[in-house]
Design a protein around this motif. Structure first.
Motif, PDB file in Angstrom:
ATOM      1  N   ALA A 194       3.095   9.581 -11.983  1.00 17.25           N
ATOM      2  CA  ALA A 194       3.672   8.303 -12.432  1.00 17.25           C
ATOM      3  C   ALA A 194       2.691   7.152 -12.212  1.00 17.25           C
ATOM      4  O   ALA A 194       2.560   6.264 -13.066  1.00 17.25           O
ATOM      5  N   THR A 195       1.967   7.175 -11.087  1.00 20.66           N
ATOM      6  CA  THR A 195       0.978   6.131 -10.812  1.00 20.66           C
ATOM      7  C   THR A 195      -0.128   6.159 -11.867  1.00 20.66           C
ATOM      8  O   THR A 195      -0.528   5.117 -12.383  1.00 20.66           O
ATOM      9  N   VAL A 196      -0.597   7.359 -12.197  1.00 20.48           N
ATOM     10  CA  VAL A 196      -1.656   7.487 -13.210  1.00 20.48           C
ATOM     11  C   VAL A 196      -1.136   7.055 -14.575  1.00 20.48           C
ATOM     12  O   VAL A 196      -1.825   6.334 -15.315  1.00 20.48           O
ATOM     13  N   LEU A 197       0.087   7.454 -14.927  1.00 18.87           N
ATOM     14  CA  LEU A 197       0.660   7.087 -16.227  1.00 18.87           C
ATOM     15  C   LEU A 197       0.800   5.575 -16.364  1.00 18.87           C
ATOM     16  O   LEU A 197       0.258   4.971 -17.299  1.00 18.87           O
ATOM     17  N   PHE A 198       1.517   4.952 -15.435  1.00 21.10           N
ATOM     18  CA  PHE A 198       1.758   3.511 -15.543  1.00 21.10           C
ATOM     19  C   PHE A 198       0.480   2.710 -15.288  1.00 21.10           C
ATOM     20  O   PHE A 198       0.245   1.695 -15.942  1.00 21.10           O
ATOM     21  N   GLY A 199      -0.342   3.163 -14.360  1.00 20.57           N
ATOM     22  CA  GLY A 199      -1.618   2.502 -14.128  1.00 20.57           C
ATOM     23  C   GLY A 199      -2.521   2.587 -15.351  1.00 20.57           C
ATOM     24  O   GLY A 199      -3.212   1.624 -15.694  1.00 20.57           O
ATOM     25  N   GLY A 200      -2.503   3.735 -16.024  1.00 16.61           N
ATOM     26  CA  GLY A 200      -3.287   3.898 -17.247  1.00 16.61           C
ATOM     27  C   GLY A 200      -2.827   2.967 -18.352  1.00 16.61           C
ATOM     28  O   GLY A 200      -3.654   2.381 -19.067  1.00 16.61           O
ATOM     29  N   LEU A 201      -1.516   2.812 -18.497  1.00 13.76           N
ATOM     30  CA  LEU A 201      -0.988   1.887 -19.507  1.00 13.76           C
ATOM     31  C   LEU A 201      -1.382   0.442 -19.193  1.00 13.76           C
ATOM     32  O   LEU A 201      -1.777  -0.309 -20.093  1.00 13.76           O
ATOM     33  N   ILE A 202      -1.277   0.076 -17.936  1.00 18.03           N
ATOM     34  CA  ILE A 202      -1.678  -1.283 -17.536  1.00 18.03           C
ATOM     35  C   ILE A 202      -3.179  -1.469 -17.752  1.00 18.03           C
ATOM     36  O   ILE A 202      -3.613  -2.514 -18.241  1.00 18.03           O
ATOM     37  N   PHE A 203      -3.963  -0.459 -17.422  1.00 19.93           N
ATOM     38  CA  PHE A 203      -5.405  -0.523 -17.634  1.00 19.93           C
ATOM     39  C   PHE A 203      -5.728  -0.656 -19.121  1.00 19.93           C
ATOM     40  O   PHE A 203      -6.663  -1.352 -19.505  1.00 19.93           O
ATOM     41  N   TRP A 204      -4.954  -0.005 -19.972  1.00 20.56           N
ATOM     42  CA  TRP A 204      -5.132  -0.087 -21.423  1.00 20.56           C
ATOM     43  C   TRP A 204      -4.845  -1.505 -21.927  1.00 20.56           C
ATOM     44  O   TRP A 204      -5.514  -1.987 -22.837  1.00 20.56           O
ATOM     45  N   ILE A 205      -3.867  -2.178 -21.331  1.00 19.15           N
ATOM     46  CA  ILE A 205      -3.510  -3.551 -21.710  1.00 19.15           C
ATOM     47  C   ILE A 205      -4.557  -4.549 -21.213  1.00 19.15           C
ATOM     48  O   ILE A 205      -4.803  -5.572 -21.854  1.00 19.15           O
ATOM     49  N   HIS A 206      -5.186  -4.246 -20.094  1.00 17.02           N
ATOM     50  CA  HIS A 206      -6.080  -5.178 -19.406  1.00 17.02           C
ATOM     51  C   HIS A 206      -7.100  -5.887 -20.304  1.00 17.02           C
ATOM     52  O   HIS A 206      -7.248  -7.107 -20.199  1.00 17.02           O
ATOM     53  N   PRO A 207      -7.813  -5.198 -21.192  1.00 14.51           N
ATOM     54  CA  PRO A 207      -8.811  -5.901 -22.024  1.00 14.51           C
ATOM     55  C   PRO A 207      -8.220  -7.004 -22.905  1.00 14.51           C
ATOM     56  O   PRO A 207      -8.908  -7.968 -23.241  1.00 14.51           O
ATOM     57  N   HIS A 208      -6.934  -6.884 -23.266  1.00 14.10           N
ATOM     58  CA  HIS A 208      -6.273  -7.907 -24.073  1.00 14.10           C
ATOM     59  C   HIS A 208      -6.097  -9.218 -23.298  1.00 14.10           C
ATOM     60  O   HIS A 208      -5.803 -10.255 -23.898  1.00 14.10           O
TER      61      HIS A 208
END
Length: 175
Positions: free
Chosen positions: A18-32
């Motif tokens: 769950a940490t990797v999943l949600f952290g990955g999604l947040i990391f994906w948003i980060h450049p925006h």
């Protein structure tokens, strides 16, 4: 770190996923959310400290950036639960007299993250009050302090665990 009980292993595996999943999604948003005003993306917003800085960041993001910031904030709630459970489980499994202290530290970090998120939610909603930006800043700062020191503790415990395992295997091979 002691070998965890099977239910503890399941808790670690599930919370890690769950940490990797949600952290990955947040990391994906980060450049925006990264720009000259907010070089660290959402973290810059967390550490804005005053309404003037927060407003500068919000204006630099525009409507699209604020859309992404809202999603980052929404995803941060399950992320904070996941990383808190993971870090507490890892800390509880540590072979150290300090494991309870750091487990509580990780729980406090998760609670700080939740308070910070609520404050930032209001700021994103247009409530640019100094109390909200200051709360977000101080709770985020405490969260980061606790996570960094706790991460250091877990790293030292992992190195200790690996050293014991390597010594045990070397002894078994020599016999």
């Amino acid at each position: 770190m002691d070998d965890p009980h099977p239910s503890q292993k399941n808790r670690i595996a599930f919370s890690l996923a769950a940490t990797v999943l949600f952290g990955g999604l947040i990391f994906w948003i980060h450049p925006h959310l990264q720009n000259d005003v907010a070089p660290w993306g959402f973290v810059s917003f967390e550490l804005a400290k005053n309404p003037f800085r927060a407003e500068l960041i919000l204006n630099s993001w525009g409507r699209e950036g604020q859309f992404w910031a809202t999603w980052s904030l929404i995803l941060d709630f399950p992320f904070l639960v996941a990383y808190t459970v993971l870090l507490c489980a890892l800390s509880r499994g540590a072979d150290s007299d300090l494991k309870h202290l750091f487990t509580v530290g990780f729980l406090i970090a998760g609670m700080c993250d939740a308070v910070e998120n609520f404050a930032l939610g209001f700021v994103l909603g247009g409530w640019l009050y100094p109390q909200l930006t200051a709360a977000a800043y101080y709770f985020a700062s405490l969260k980061f302090l606790l996570l960094i020191t706790g991460g250091g503790f877990l790293l030292t415990r992992l190195m200790h665990f690996l050293r014991i395992r390597i010594n045990r295997e070397a002894t078994a091979k020599s016999n």
